[in-house]
Design a protein around this motif. Structure first.
Motif, PDB file in Angstrom:
ATOM      1  N   GLY A 153      -4.897  -7.063  -3.451  1.00 36.95           N
ATOM      2  CA  GLY A 153      -3.565  -7.552  -3.131  1.00 36.95           C
ATOM      3  C   GLY A 153      -2.762  -7.909  -4.370  1.00 36.95           C
ATOM      4  O   GLY A 153      -1.548  -7.649  -4.428  1.00 36.95           O
ATOM      5  N   MET A 154      -3.415  -8.471  -5.354  1.00 34.63           N
ATOM      6  CA  MET A 154      -2.703  -8.830  -6.593  1.00 34.63           C
ATOM      7  C   MET A 154      -2.221  -7.581  -7.324  1.00 34.63           C
ATOM      8  O   MET A 154      -1.144  -7.597  -7.934  1.00 34.63           O
ATOM      9  CB  MET A 154      -3.597  -9.678  -7.490  1.00 34.63           C
ATOM     10  N   THR A 155      -2.998  -6.493  -7.271  1.00 35.75           N
ATOM     11  CA  THR A 155      -2.513  -5.262  -7.917  1.00 35.75           C
ATOM     12  C   THR A 155      -1.245  -4.770  -7.231  1.00 35.75           C
ATOM     13  O   THR A 155      -0.347  -4.227  -7.885  1.00 35.75           O
ATOM     14  CB  THR A 155      -3.578  -4.151  -7.888  1.00 35.75           C
ATOM     15  N   ARG A 156      -1.170  -4.952  -5.913  1.00 35.03           N
ATOM     16  CA  ARG A 156       0.050  -4.566  -5.195  1.00 35.03           C
ATOM     17  C   ARG A 156       1.234  -5.419  -5.647  1.00 35.03           C
ATOM     18  O   ARG A 156       2.353  -4.915  -5.819  1.00 35.03           O
ATOM     19  CB  ARG A 156      -0.149  -4.746  -3.692  1.00 35.03           C
ATOM     20  N   LEU A 157       0.995  -6.701  -5.847  1.00 30.73           N
ATOM     21  CA  LEU A 157       2.087  -7.613  -6.199  1.00 30.73           C
ATOM     22  C   LEU A 157       2.659  -7.338  -7.585  1.00 30.73           C
ATOM     23  O   LEU A 157       3.861  -7.485  -7.806  1.00 30.73           O
ATOM     24  CB  LEU A 157       1.599  -9.057  -6.125  1.00 30.73           C
ATOM     25  N   VAL A 158       1.811  -6.963  -8.547  1.00 29.58           N
ATOM     26  CA  VAL A 158       2.281  -6.900  -9.942  1.00 29.58           C
ATOM     27  C   VAL A 158       2.502  -5.485 -10.457  1.00 29.58           C
ATOM     28  O   VAL A 158       2.930  -5.312 -11.602  1.00 29.58           O
ATOM     29  CB  VAL A 158       1.290  -7.624 -10.891  1.00 29.58           C
ATOM     30  N   GLU A 159       2.253  -4.459  -9.636  1.00 29.65           N
ATOM     31  CA  GLU A 159       2.261  -3.105 -10.198  1.00 29.65           C
ATOM     32  C   GLU A 159       3.625  -2.664 -10.714  1.00 29.65           C
ATOM     33  O   GLU A 159       3.708  -1.784 -11.570  1.00 29.65           O
ATOM     34  CB  GLU A 159       1.707  -2.097  -9.186  1.00 29.65           C
TER      35      GLU A 159
END
Length: 464
Positions: free
Chosen positions: A245-251
């Protein structure tokens, strides 16, 4: 008659010679005798005492005497309490801790009042020691801040030592690890990342993302450990501590943006404190690859101290304002606004739900809600992440509805129950319960979470 006078003169001369020799011998004996531990006659002792410089005393915020007496015979009435923070003295003055950094005012005989609360300090040390010994950890730290003023109410390190017998203790135990030891914080940093993105309008609490348990990203595979639905909103990315989920937020976030928030939280630089403390490691954004930005967003690839983490999390508790921690009473704290107040208050509510939904029994006592985030991070050993050495962390604040205290717990190297939820969160709960009792905090209204309704909303929501 002349012969008698001559004899008398010779006797008087010899008497004066004997008296001079006796006096010389006496003075010589005194010079040898005193360093060997002998005692002076009363009149001489009074004179000697008058030549010993006085040294200022150290007091806690709640008026407990912590250190007293001259440097040569310094006494610590509370024994082990705040040992690494207070430090100790030698013949010439302060050698460690505040005894060293406050050498100038103390050597001038000026008493110093600290922000430490002896009762809170004792509770923090006790809870940390009991848990650390139970899980056979290597060491640990606890920080308790007054959220409004930034005053350090407790700065606990375990294992401790008796200040009155510091010479018998290994120098390793003298170290104030709460301020001096850097570690990769792990998932607690996710809350700081999400707060920054909410503040910039780059996500919202209810925005939904596709979150499989594994995702190929930036040339590697990102994994999640806690089972969760295939779609999560931003709040539940924190609830399930989803790396995917964090990769989705910061990509799509520019590295400079996230870096600027991390710096504003106080990461990557030492705090203007009366005690030595570290900078930590926060790489420059020009060196951030997509993968590095993703891993830093969930707490790997940067390092900080427990004290820095407490100051950063206090931004969330303190309506978005950074307040520099202080340990000396009367210090004027440095302040800066990092988040909009409404963003910080939304994060307070989100992190309260994260605790209520995820770890209520580990981090809370009935009637007293908390807000916070756990972290469990592998430790780099020999240049590679270890599969057996972890840091266990909890960062949070309470009461959830109107925060007053910010608390960080970090335990290093536990051999059992090393997850942040298993180890650090229960230590937080004990400290919180004790403070609520001693400060007579009123219980909060209970909250219930409708997880069935939440899953229904997820099924019908749009996905990114």
């Amino acid at each position: 008659m002349q012969e008698l006078d001559s004899v008398a003169n010779r006797l008087r001369s010899r008497t004066r010679t004997v008296q001079w020799i006796s006096a010389t011998v006496f003075i010589g004996l005194m010079l040898v005798f005193i360093p060997l531990g002998g005692q002076l006659p009363a009149s001489a002792a009074v004179s000697a005492v008058q030549t010993v410089p006085s040294r200022g005393k150290l007091y806690s915020q709640d008026n407990k005497l912590l250190a007293t007496g001259p440097a040569q015979t310094r006494r610590y009435p509370q024994g082990r309490l705040a040992a690494q923070v207070l430090g100790f003295t030698g013949e010439a003055g302060g050698l460690e801790g505040l005894e060293r950094t406050l050498e100038e005012p103390l050597s001038q005989g000026r008493d110093q009042i600290l922000t430490l609360n002896s009762s809170i300090q004792e509770v923090a040390e006790s809870a940390l020691a009991q848990a650390g010994e139970r899980v056979k950890a290597q060491y640990g730290s606890v920080v308790v801040l007054d959220r409004r003023s930034g005053a350090v109410l407790a700065l606990a390190n375990w294992p401790a030592f008796d200040l009155n017998r510091w010479q018998e203790t290994s120098p390793v135990r003298w170290r104030n690890r709460a301020a001096l030891d850097e570690f990769e914080p792990g998932s607690v940093v996710k809350a700081l990342t999400v707060a920054a993105l909410l503040n910039e309008g780059r996500t919202s609490r209810e925005q939904v993302y596709s979150t499989p348990m594994r995702r190929s990203y930036a040339g590697t595979v990102i994994n999640d450990l806690v089972p969760h639905p295939a779609r999560l909103n931003t709040q539940h990315i924190l609830r399930y501590s989803s790396n995917v989920g964090m990769t989705r937020l910061v990509e799509s976030v520019p590295p400079d943006l996230l870096y600027s928030y991390f710096r504003a939280y106080g990461l990557g630089e030492s705090l203007p404190l009366e005690l030595p403390n570290v900078n930590g490691v926060l790489p420059e954004p020009r060196n951030w690859s997509a993968l590095r930005q993703a891993t830093m967003s969930f707490g790997q690839g940067l390092s900080l101290s427990a004290l820095q983490l407490a100051a950063a999390f206090n931004v969330l508790a303190n309506d978005g304002e950074f307040v520099s921690p202080s340990i000396l009473s009367g210090t004027v704290a440095a302040r800066r606004q990092v988040l909009r107040p409404e963003t910080a208050r939304e994060m307070q509510d989100i992190l309260s739900e994260v605790v209520d939904e995820g770890i209520p029994t580990q981090a809370e006592v009935p009637g007293y809600h908390a807000a916070g985030k756990t972290g469990t991070a592998q430790v780099a050993v020999g240049g590679r992440y270890s599969s057996s050495v972890f840091t266990s962390t909890f960062a949070g604040f309470f009461p959830a509805a109107s925060p007053q205290y910010t608390v960080v717990v970090m335990v290093y190297g536990a051999q059992t129950n090393f997850q942040g939820s298993q180890l650090a969160a229960p230590i937080f709960r004990e400290i919180k319960a004790a403070i609520a009792s001693m400060r007579a905090l009123s219980p909060e209204q209970g909250k219930k979470t409708d997880l069935h309704g939440w899953h229904a909303r997820m099924d019908s929501a749009s996905v990114q």
